[in-house]
Motif scaffolding. Structure first.
Motif, PDB file in Angstrom:
ATOM      1  N   ARG A  13       0.800  -1.219   0.000  1.00 44.05           N
ATOM      2  CA  ARG A  13       0.000   0.000   0.000  1.00 44.05           C
ATOM      3  C   ARG A  13       0.836   1.274   0.000  1.00 44.05           C
ATOM      4  O   ARG A  13       0.349   2.330  -0.389  1.00 44.05           O
ATOM      5  CB  ARG A  13      -0.927   0.019   1.222  1.00 44.05           C
ATOM      6  N   LEU A  14       2.048   1.203   0.465  1.00 43.33           N
ATOM      7  CA  LEU A  14       2.902   2.376   0.641  1.00 43.33           C
ATOM      8  C   LEU A  14       3.194   3.074  -0.683  1.00 43.33           C
ATOM      9  O   LEU A  14       3.605   2.443  -1.644  1.00 43.33           O
ATOM     10  CB  LEU A  14       4.217   1.952   1.294  1.00 43.33           C
ATOM     11  N   GLY A  15       2.982   4.399  -0.742  1.00 43.40           N
ATOM     12  CA  GLY A  15       3.348   5.164  -1.916  1.00 43.40           C
ATOM     13  C   GLY A  15       4.853   5.167  -2.119  1.00 43.40           C
ATOM     14  O   GLY A  15       5.631   5.051  -1.161  1.00 43.40           O
ATOM     15  N   LEU A  16       5.284   5.338  -3.376  1.00 43.12           N
ATOM     16  CA  LEU A  16       6.694   5.254  -3.740  1.00 43.12           C
ATOM     17  C   LEU A  16       7.066   6.508  -4.517  1.00 43.12           C
ATOM     18  O   LEU A  16       6.698   6.661  -5.679  1.00 43.12           O
ATOM     19  CB  LEU A  16       6.949   3.997  -4.578  1.00 43.12           C
ATOM     20  N   ALA A  17       7.793   7.415  -3.865  1.00 40.95           N
ATOM     21  CA  ALA A  17       8.080   8.730  -4.430  1.00 40.95           C
ATOM     22  C   ALA A  17       9.553   8.868  -4.762  1.00 40.95           C
ATOM     23  O   ALA A  17      10.414   8.661  -3.905  1.00 40.95           O
ATOM     24  CB  ALA A  17       7.659   9.828  -3.444  1.00 40.95           C
ATOM     25  N   GLY A  18       9.838   9.242  -5.997  1.00 35.67           N
ATOM     26  CA  GLY A  18      11.213   9.404  -6.448  1.00 35.67           C
ATOM     27  C   GLY A  18      11.488  10.813  -6.933  1.00 35.67           C
ATOM     28  O   GLY A  18      10.667  11.414  -7.643  1.00 35.67           O
ATOM     29  N   THR A  19      12.653  11.338  -6.577  1.00 40.23           N
ATOM     30  CA  THR A  19      13.103  12.642  -7.062  1.00 40.23           C
ATOM     31  C   THR A  19      13.808  12.455  -8.400  1.00 40.23           C
ATOM     32  O   THR A  19      14.788  11.718  -8.472  1.00 40.23           O
ATOM     33  CB  THR A  19      14.071  13.280  -6.055  1.00 40.23           C
ATOM     34  N   VAL A  20      13.301  13.105  -9.438  1.00 37.97           N
ATOM     35  CA  VAL A  20      13.933  13.028 -10.757  1.00 37.97           C
ATOM     36  C   VAL A  20      13.945  14.426 -11.366  1.00 37.97           C
ATOM     37  O   VAL A  20      12.948  15.151 -11.318  1.00 37.97           O
ATOM     38  CB  VAL A  20      13.206  12.042 -11.687  1.00 37.97           C
ATOM     39  N   ASN A  21      15.081  14.785 -11.934  1.00 39.88           N
ATOM     40  CA  ASN A  21      15.339  16.146 -12.383  1.00 39.88           C
ATOM     41  C   ASN A  21      14.653  16.460 -13.710  1.00 39.88           C
ATOM     42  O   ASN A  21      14.700  15.671 -14.654  1.00 39.88           O
ATOM     43  CB  ASN A  21      16.850  16.317 -12.515  1.00 39.88           C
ATOM     44  N   ALA A  22      14.027  17.644 -13.784  1.00 39.38           N
ATOM     45  CA  ALA A  22      13.359  18.079 -15.013  1.00 39.38           C
ATOM     46  C   ALA A  22      14.269  18.896 -15.916  1.00 39.38           C
ATOM     47  O   ALA A  22      13.862  19.261 -17.013  1.00 39.38           O
ATOM     48  CB  ALA A  22      12.116  18.900 -14.673  1.00 39.38           C
ATOM     49  N   THR A  23      15.490  19.194 -15.452  1.00 37.56           N
ATOM     50  CA  THR A  23      16.414  19.976 -16.268  1.00 37.56           C
ATOM     51  C   THR A  23      17.207  19.089 -17.220  1.00 37.56           C
ATOM     52  O   THR A  23      17.444  19.453 -18.367  1.00 37.56           O
ATOM     53  CB  THR A  23      17.384  20.768 -15.365  1.00 37.56           C
ATOM     54  N   PHE A  24      17.600  17.903 -16.752  1.00 31.71           N
ATOM     55  CA  PHE A  24      18.460  17.033 -17.549  1.00 31.71           C
ATOM     56  C   PHE A  24      17.790  15.710 -17.892  1.00 31.71           C
ATOM     57  O   PHE A  24      18.432  14.653 -17.914  1.00 31.71           O
ATOM     58  CB  PHE A  24      19.779  16.791 -16.807  1.00 31.71           C
ATOM     59  N   ASN A  25      16.480  15.736 -18.132  1.00 35.48           N
ATOM     60  CA  ASN A  25      15.747  14.574 -18.630  1.00 35.48           C
ATOM     61  C   ASN A  25      14.800  15.043 -19.723  1.00 35.48           C
ATOM     62  O   ASN A  25      14.692  16.244 -19.993  1.00 35.48           O
ATOM     63  CB  ASN A  25      14.965  13.894 -17.495  1.00 35.48           C
ATOM     64  N   GLU A  26      14.096  14.107 -20.349  1.00 35.84           N
ATOM     65  CA  GLU A  26      13.147  14.432 -21.413  1.00 35.84           C
ATOM     66  C   GLU A  26      11.755  13.919 -21.042  1.00 35.84           C
ATOM     67  O   GLU A  26      11.626  12.854 -20.416  1.00 35.84           O
ATOM     68  CB  GLU A  26      13.599  13.813 -22.731  1.00 35.84           C
ATOM     69  N   SER A  52       3.123  -0.884  -9.409  1.00 41.67           N
ATOM     70  CA  SER A  52       2.807  -0.743  -7.986  1.00 41.67           C
ATOM     71  C   SER A  52       1.304  -0.646  -7.739  1.00 41.67           C
ATOM     72  O   SER A  52       0.886  -0.420  -6.601  1.00 41.67           O
ATOM     73  CB  SER A  52       3.493   0.516  -7.426  1.00 41.67           C
ATOM     74  N   ALA A  53       0.492  -0.775  -8.779  1.00 38.72           N
ATOM     75  CA  ALA A  53      -0.964  -0.674  -8.671  1.00 38.72           C
ATOM     76  C   ALA A  53      -1.407   0.700  -8.160  1.00 38.72           C
ATOM     77  O   ALA A  53      -2.286   0.822  -7.312  1.00 38.72           O
ATOM     78  CB  ALA A  53      -1.531  -1.780  -7.789  1.00 38.72           C
ATOM     79  N   GLY A  54      -0.732   1.767  -8.661  1.00 37.72           N
ATOM     80  CA  GLY A  54      -1.193   3.117  -8.373  1.00 37.72           C
ATOM     81  C   GLY A  54      -0.536   3.785  -7.190  1.00 37.72           C
ATOM     82  O   GLY A  54      -1.195   4.553  -6.483  1.00 37.72           O
ATOM     83  N   ARG A  55       0.757   3.546  -6.991  1.00 34.65           N
ATOM     84  CA  ARG A  55       1.415   4.118  -5.812  1.00 34.65           C
ATOM     85  C   ARG A  55       2.590   5.027  -6.164  1.00 34.65           C
ATOM     86  O   ARG A  55       3.369   5.409  -5.297  1.00 34.65           O
ATOM     87  CB  ARG A  55       1.890   2.989  -4.900  1.00 34.65           C
ATOM     88  N   ALA A  56       2.744   5.433  -7.410  1.00 39.61           N
ATOM     89  CA  ALA A  56       3.914   6.199  -7.845  1.00 39.61           C
ATOM     90  C   ALA A  56       3.750   7.693  -7.596  1.00 39.61           C
ATOM     91  O   ALA A  56       2.656   8.248  -7.705  1.00 39.61           O
ATOM     92  CB  ALA A  56       4.173   5.946  -9.328  1.00 39.61           C
ATOM     93  N   ALA A  57       4.879   8.351  -7.284  1.00 41.51           N
ATOM     94  CA  ALA A  57       4.922   9.808  -7.143  1.00 41.51           C
ATOM     95  C   ALA A  57       6.247  10.314  -7.681  1.00 41.51           C
ATOM     96  O   ALA A  57       7.286   9.676  -7.519  1.00 41.51           O
ATOM     97  CB  ALA A  57       4.746  10.224  -5.689  1.00 41.51           C
ATOM     98  N   TRP A  58       6.202  11.488  -8.301  1.00 41.58           N
ATOM     99  CA  TRP A  58       7.389  12.116  -8.888  1.00 41.58           C
ATOM    100  C   TRP A  58       7.648  13.435  -8.173  1.00 41.58           C
ATOM    101  O   TRP A  58       6.825  14.332  -8.198  1.00 41.58           O
ATOM    102  CB  TRP A  58       7.138  12.343 -10.382  1.00 41.58           C
ATOM    103  N   ASN A  59       8.813  13.534  -7.529  1.00 43.53           N
ATOM    104  CA  ASN A  59       9.250  14.800  -6.949  1.00 43.53           C
ATOM    105  C   ASN A  59      10.022  15.563  -8.023  1.00 43.53           C
ATOM    106  O   ASN A  59      11.148  15.208  -8.365  1.00 43.53           O
ATOM    107  CB  ASN A  59      10.135  14.560  -5.724  1.00 43.53           C
TER     108      ASN A  59
END
Length: 433
Positions: free
Chosen positions: A91-104, A119-126
């Protein structure tokens, strides 16, 4: 009718680039082995936390041309770790920090949509940005963006990712996409169908006026840092007050500062432990490193237990690279000097006092009361806990504080839904077909 107590949201931060971990403690374990990530995540899920949060650095910081002492060398990439954690949590959400400057946008939207499915709906993007050329040297494009440009790129990046996620209807019908903008001009077909949450949850970490505006316009959660409840309430009111012009309500954005905690059987014991932890976090060597980050010059000849330098900082210095600046060096130095003189603090004592996160210190009952009061008075919607020990630093909080929060009616007794959006009380985004 009795008014329902405002509910607290909790998340767990696994430190990486940090000055939080007490490495000298024998209970401190690897920050690289998967077993450490899994142990902390399982504890957070046992405590019914909303999500597990990973930071990320795109280049090892340098100090005087050497890797900074507090960097974790060899740290696995965040989304890879989170995908593995999806298999050992439910059930735990899974949040990852990923840079918007050096990705596409296309590649990153695909990776987060994939994590949301797995993850059946548990992703988060920092969503974070980078403005320094030092980090840019690791990438083909190189260089850097001006501060204003990096936020306009991030805003367009996020909008483009959402266009890609919306290119599949909720019924599973794909359609071609086409985006034309200042930073991106792409078209094609997105290969991953609409994910269980519609869009992964979007987190933003920034305290500048540009960061606050970006969060109000586009984020679901804002990860912030404030040292006092008063500062938290000012930030909370300011950011929440910006939502209406974007057609959003106060419930559409959760404000969750990063905080530490120290528990004791008595208030005096907790305070004594907190003092010991801060002294372990800021060793004499690290006090000088922190000072050099502000002054920008070699201060190795100074005594950490002596007074602050009487020389002015060098604002053009490249002594420290890849680390976010604390602020305007001259202004920070003046503030530190005033504090040091007013309280008679040494270099080390000044660094200890000025670099600490907001911390909840006391008995489990007092910490539960303080957390509840902070949320009740709109200093925050919840907190991202940053333990000083990894991976066992959350155990006492989950065992001793969470039950007291539940007794107060301020915290869930079970997960009511399966997705991270349901944990946070966020609406699923409306499909823009």
């Amino acid at each position: 009718m009795t008014q329902r107590t405002k509910q607290i949201h909790l998340a767990a931060h696994f430190p990486g680039v940090n000055n939080t971990t007490v490495w000298s403690d024998p209970r401190s374990r690897s920050h690289i082995d998967f077993s450490s990530f899994a142990a902390l995540a399982r504890t957070a899920e046992r405590g019914l936390f909303d999500f597990f949060f990973l930071a990320e650095g795109l280049r090892l910081r340098e100090h005087k041309g050497r890797i900074h002492d507090l960097d974790v060398v060899g740290r696995p990439e965040s989304l890879t770790v989170l995908t593995a954690l999806a298999a050992v949590t439910e059930r735990l959400g899974l949040a990852g920090t990923v840079n918007a400057t050096f990705n596409e946008p296309f590649e990153l939207a695909r990776r987060f949509a994939s994590l949301d499915h797995l993850s059946a709906g548990r992703a988060a993007w920092n969503v974070v940005t980078t403005s320094d050329a030092f980090t840019g040297e690791n990438f083909r494009r190189g260089g850097y963006l001006d501060r204003a440009d990096r936020y306009t790129r991030a805003a367009e990046f996020l909008a483009t990712a959402r266009e890609l996620w919306d290119s599949w209807s909720p019924e599973g019908r794909p359609r071609p996409f086409a985006h034309r903008g200042q930073h991106f001009s792409i078209e094609g077909e997105f290969p991953v169908e609409r994910s269980p949450q519609g869009h992964p949850v979007v987190i933003q970490a920034g305290d500048s006026p540009e960061g606050r505006e970006f969060a109000a316009s586009a984020a679901d959660v804002i990860f912030t840092r404030h040292g006092t409840p008063e500062a938290g309430r000012e930030f909370y009111a300011d950011v929440k007050g910006r939502l209406a012009k974007y057609g959003r309500s106060a419930d559409d954005l959760k404000i969750m500062p990063g905080v530490t905690f120290v528990l004791g059987d008595t208030a005096a014991e907790a305070q004594e432990k907190a003092t010991e932890i801060r002294r372990a976090q800021v060793s004499p060597q690290n006090a000088i490193l922190a000072l050099e980050q502000v002054w920008g010059v070699d201060l190795s000849a100074y005594d950490p237990d002596g007074p602050l330098p009487d020389i002015d900082p060098d604002p053009r210095s490249q002594l420290v690279q890849g680390r976010v600046k604390i602020g305007d060096p001259l202004a920070v130095a003046d503030k530190w000097r005033a504090l040091s003189e007013a309280k008679g603090l040494s270099i080390r004592q000044t660094v200890i006092e000025t670099t600490a996160r907001q911390s909840f210190i006391g008995t489990p009952d007092q910490v539960a009361a303080d957390l509840t009061e902070s949320v009740r008075t709109d200093a925050a919607d919840g907190f991202i806990l940053v333990p000083h020990l990894t991976p066992g630093g959350l155990d006492d909080f989950v065992d001793k504080v969470v039950p007291l929060l539940q007794e107060r009616g301020a915290y869930r007794t079970d997960y009511e839904g399966t997705t991270l959006r349901s944990h946070l009380g966020l609406r699923e985004p409306v499909w823009k077909g």
